[in-house]
Design a protein around this motif. Structure first.
Motif, PDB file in Angstrom:
ATOM      1  N   VAL A   1       0.853  -1.194   0.000  1.00  0.00           N
ATOM      2  CA  VAL A   1       0.000   0.000   0.000  1.00  0.00           C
ATOM      3  C   VAL A   1       0.884   1.237   0.000  1.00  0.00           C
ATOM      4  O   VAL A   1       1.979   1.238   0.569  1.00  0.00           O
ATOM      5  N   ASN A   2       0.395   2.304  -0.648  1.00  0.00           N
ATOM      6  CA  ASN A   2       1.133   3.564  -0.625  1.00  0.00           C
ATOM      7  C   ASN A   2       0.368   4.581   0.210  1.00  0.00           C
ATOM      8  O   ASN A   2      -0.670   4.281   0.810  1.00  0.00           O
ATOM      9  N   SER A   3       0.873   5.818   0.268  1.00  0.00           N
ATOM     10  CA  SER A   3       0.278   6.836   1.130  1.00  0.00           C
ATOM     11  C   SER A   3      -1.071   7.339   0.619  1.00  0.00           C
ATOM     12  O   SER A   3      -1.780   8.045   1.342  1.00  0.00           O
ATOM     13  N   GLN A   4      -1.424   6.991  -0.612  1.00  0.00           N
ATOM     14  CA  GLN A   4      -2.727   7.356  -1.163  1.00  0.00           C
ATOM     15  C   GLN A   4      -3.780   6.299  -0.872  1.00  0.00           C
ATOM     16  O   GLN A   4      -4.934   6.433  -1.285  1.00  0.00           O
ATOM     17  N   GLY A   5      -3.379   5.227  -0.174  1.00  0.00           N
ATOM     18  CA  GLY A   5      -4.305   4.137   0.093  1.00  0.00           C
ATOM     19  C   GLY A   5      -4.498   3.214  -1.091  1.00  0.00           C
ATOM     20  O   GLY A   5      -5.395   2.370  -1.095  1.00  0.00           O
ATOM     21  N   LYS A   6      -3.651   3.351  -2.115  1.00  0.00           N
ATOM     22  CA  LYS A   6      -3.749   2.497  -3.299  1.00  0.00           C
ATOM     23  C   LYS A   6      -3.060   1.175  -3.009  1.00  0.00           C
ATOM     24  O   LYS A   6      -1.918   1.139  -2.547  1.00  0.00           O
ATOM     25  N   LEU A   7      -3.757   0.086  -3.290  1.00  0.00           N
ATOM     26  CA  LEU A   7      -3.297  -1.254  -2.946  1.00  0.00           C
ATOM     27  C   LEU A   7      -2.914  -2.025  -4.204  1.00  0.00           C
ATOM     28  O   LEU A   7      -3.579  -1.934  -5.229  1.00  0.00           O
ATOM     29  N   SER A   8      -1.833  -2.788  -4.097  1.00  0.00           N
ATOM     30  CA  SER A   8      -1.406  -3.665  -5.184  1.00  0.00           C
ATOM     31  C   SER A   8      -1.211  -5.062  -4.613  1.00  0.00           C
ATOM     32  O   SER A   8      -0.668  -5.224  -3.510  1.00  0.00           O
TER      33      SER A   8
ATOM     34  N   ASP B   1       2.275 -17.557  -8.953  1.00  0.00           N
ATOM     35  CA  ASP B   1       1.762 -17.443 -10.322  1.00  0.00           C
ATOM     36  C   ASP B   1       1.932 -15.987 -10.776  1.00  0.00           C
ATOM     37  O   ASP B   1       2.610 -15.201 -10.118  1.00  0.00           O
ATOM     38  N   ASP B   2       1.295 -15.621 -11.890  1.00  0.00           N
ATOM     39  CA  ASP B   2       1.454 -14.283 -12.459  1.00  0.00           C
ATOM     40  C   ASP B   2       0.322 -13.335 -12.073  1.00  0.00           C
ATOM     41  O   ASP B   2       0.138 -12.292 -12.704  1.00  0.00           O
ATOM     42  N   PHE B   3      -0.443 -13.677 -11.057  1.00  0.00           N
ATOM     43  CA  PHE B   3      -1.551 -12.818 -10.633  1.00  0.00           C
ATOM     44  C   PHE B   3      -1.031 -11.429 -10.249  1.00  0.00           C
ATOM     45  O   PHE B   3      -0.023 -11.290  -9.555  1.00  0.00           O
TER      46      PHE B   3
ATOM     47  N   LYS C   1      -9.368 -10.521  -4.739  1.00  0.00           N
ATOM     48  CA  LYS C   1      -9.616 -11.725  -5.542  1.00  0.00           C
ATOM     49  C   LYS C   1     -11.000 -11.712  -6.194  1.00  0.00           C
ATOM     50  O   LYS C   1     -11.338 -12.624  -6.935  1.00  0.00           O
ATOM     51  N   TYR C   2     -11.793 -10.681  -5.904  1.00  0.00           N
ATOM     52  CA  TYR C   2     -13.131 -10.625  -6.473  1.00  0.00           C
ATOM     53  C   TYR C   2     -13.057 -10.316  -7.962  1.00  0.00           C
ATOM     54  O   TYR C   2     -12.385  -9.373  -8.383  1.00  0.00           O
ATOM     55  N   GLU C   3     -13.744 -11.100  -8.761  1.00  0.00           N
ATOM     56  CA  GLU C   3     -13.789 -10.899 -10.209  1.00  0.00           C
ATOM     57  C   GLU C   3     -15.092 -10.194 -10.575  1.00  0.00           C
ATOM     58  O   GLU C   3     -16.179 -10.705 -10.355  1.00  0.00           O
TER      59      GLU C   3
END
Length: 346
Positions: free
Chosen positions: A179-186, A192-194, A246-248
């Motif tokens: 997570v970064n300071s903007q609250g953006k999550l990766s 695997d390559d997810f 994991k939600y599609e």
């Protein structure tokens, strides 16, 4: 959701041992994988090893007077290995350092190894102690924690508007998230390559500037992160960001919730719950939408305000330090959740 049977119990509520020569409160916490040991690091004064089984007294960890741990600001730490191994991160301006904690006749000594680690703001170690991850600006480095060799470098496929600040590994070692300071999550797959990045702005979770990520938790479905904004009129502001990575389908699992007034907030590494602490040390456990699921007044004191806290990798132990140096350690639960039983309402 099935929760553990929460029964917060104070194991330690001790002042700093005066004979150790450390008088500054703990700023960073590192638990062993089995929850039996805790290392606390104290700004410019070294560390203390606490035996949480109460079989021995707290012992000071001595660092060389010119060591980075005494000269640099410590951002994060993690214990690794079956012996006393410690990784300390100092931010992106100085390489992280691995230490072997040696038990010598004169006491415990932090011996830096020759391994060259990346400069990082955070280090995460898996529950089994086999994988380590480092936040290195806009990348996450994955290392073999047993051999201390880099295995992968993870990058984001889309712009993230700022460097990663905190990182977590799922309990099954299959995923990592940052997570970064903007609250953006990766989030990335480790087997695997997810790869997926949260769409904060598109769904109205653009929290603006002035925040910093303090910790993050991850399981096989959800990631939770706590962010802090210092200096508001009523004290620091705290926010919880949750995401079902994991939600599609449409991005309708990403939420940002600002906490009611509290001294500190932190999320469990397994992302099953989060905790707030009042200035006096009253503890409240919450779910992903900040509904209270457990609480405790054990460890409350009007002497010294709660200053810092950390949760063990098992999510079972919580430690907090006060401005007067006093350390409190809670065992949050012992019984694992039973998926067939619903947790009773608090």
């Amino acid at each position: 959701m099935a929760y553990p049977h929460f029964a917060p119990t104070v194991l330690w509520n001790l002042p700093l041992p005066s004979e150790l020569g450390i008088n500054k409160p703990a700023g960073v916490f590192a638990f062993s994988q089995d929850d039996k040991l805790l290392v606390t690091l104290h700004d410019g004064q070294g560390g203390i090893l606490w035996d949480l089984t109460a079989n021995s007294s707290p012992r000071k960890i001595e660092f060389d007077k010119n060591d980075a741990c005494l000269k640099q600001s410590v951002k994060a730490a993690a214990m690794i290995g079956v012996s006393l191994g410690l990784i300390v991160a100092f931010g992106t301006d100085h390489p992280a350092q691995h230490y072997n904690i040696l038990d010598e006749d004169s006491g415990l000594k932090a011996s830096p190894s020759n391994t060259v680690l990346p400069a990082a703001t955070d280090v995460g170690v898996s529950r089994d102690g086999k994988v380590a991850t480092f936040t290195t600006g806009t990348t996450v480095e994955v290392w073999d924690a047993l051999t201390l060799h880099k295995t992968r470098v993870l990058t984001s496929e889309v712009p993230i508007n700022g460097p990663f600040e905190r990182v977590a590994i799922s309990q099954d070692n299959n995923y990592t998230a940052a997570v970064n300071s903007q609250g953006k999550l990766s989030a990335w797959g480790l087997t695997d390559d997810f790869h997926k990045v949260s769409r904060n702005e598109e769904v109205g979770v653009g929290i603006g500037n002035g925040w910093s990520a303090t910790n993050i938790g991850l399981n096989k479905t959800f990631v939770m992160a706590v962010l802090r904004k210092r200096g508001s009129a009523d004290g620091d502001a705290w926010m919880l960001v949750t995401w079902g990575y994991k939600y599609e389908g449409p991005e309708n699992t990403l939420y940002g919730h600002e906490y009611p007034k509290c001294a500190l907030a932190c999320v469990a590494p397994n992302a099953e719950f989060n905790i707030t602490l009042s200035t006096s040390g009253s503890l409240s456990g919450k779910d992903s939408v900040l509904c209270r699921i457990f609480g405790s007044g054990q460890g409350v004191s009007k002497k010294g305000k709660i200053l810092s806290c950390g949760i063990s990798g098992s999510s079972k132990m919580l430690a907090a330090a006060r401005t007067n140096g006093r350390l409190t350690v809670w065992r949050l639960y012992t019984t694992e959740p039973d998926p067939s039983k619903r947790y009773p309402a608090y």
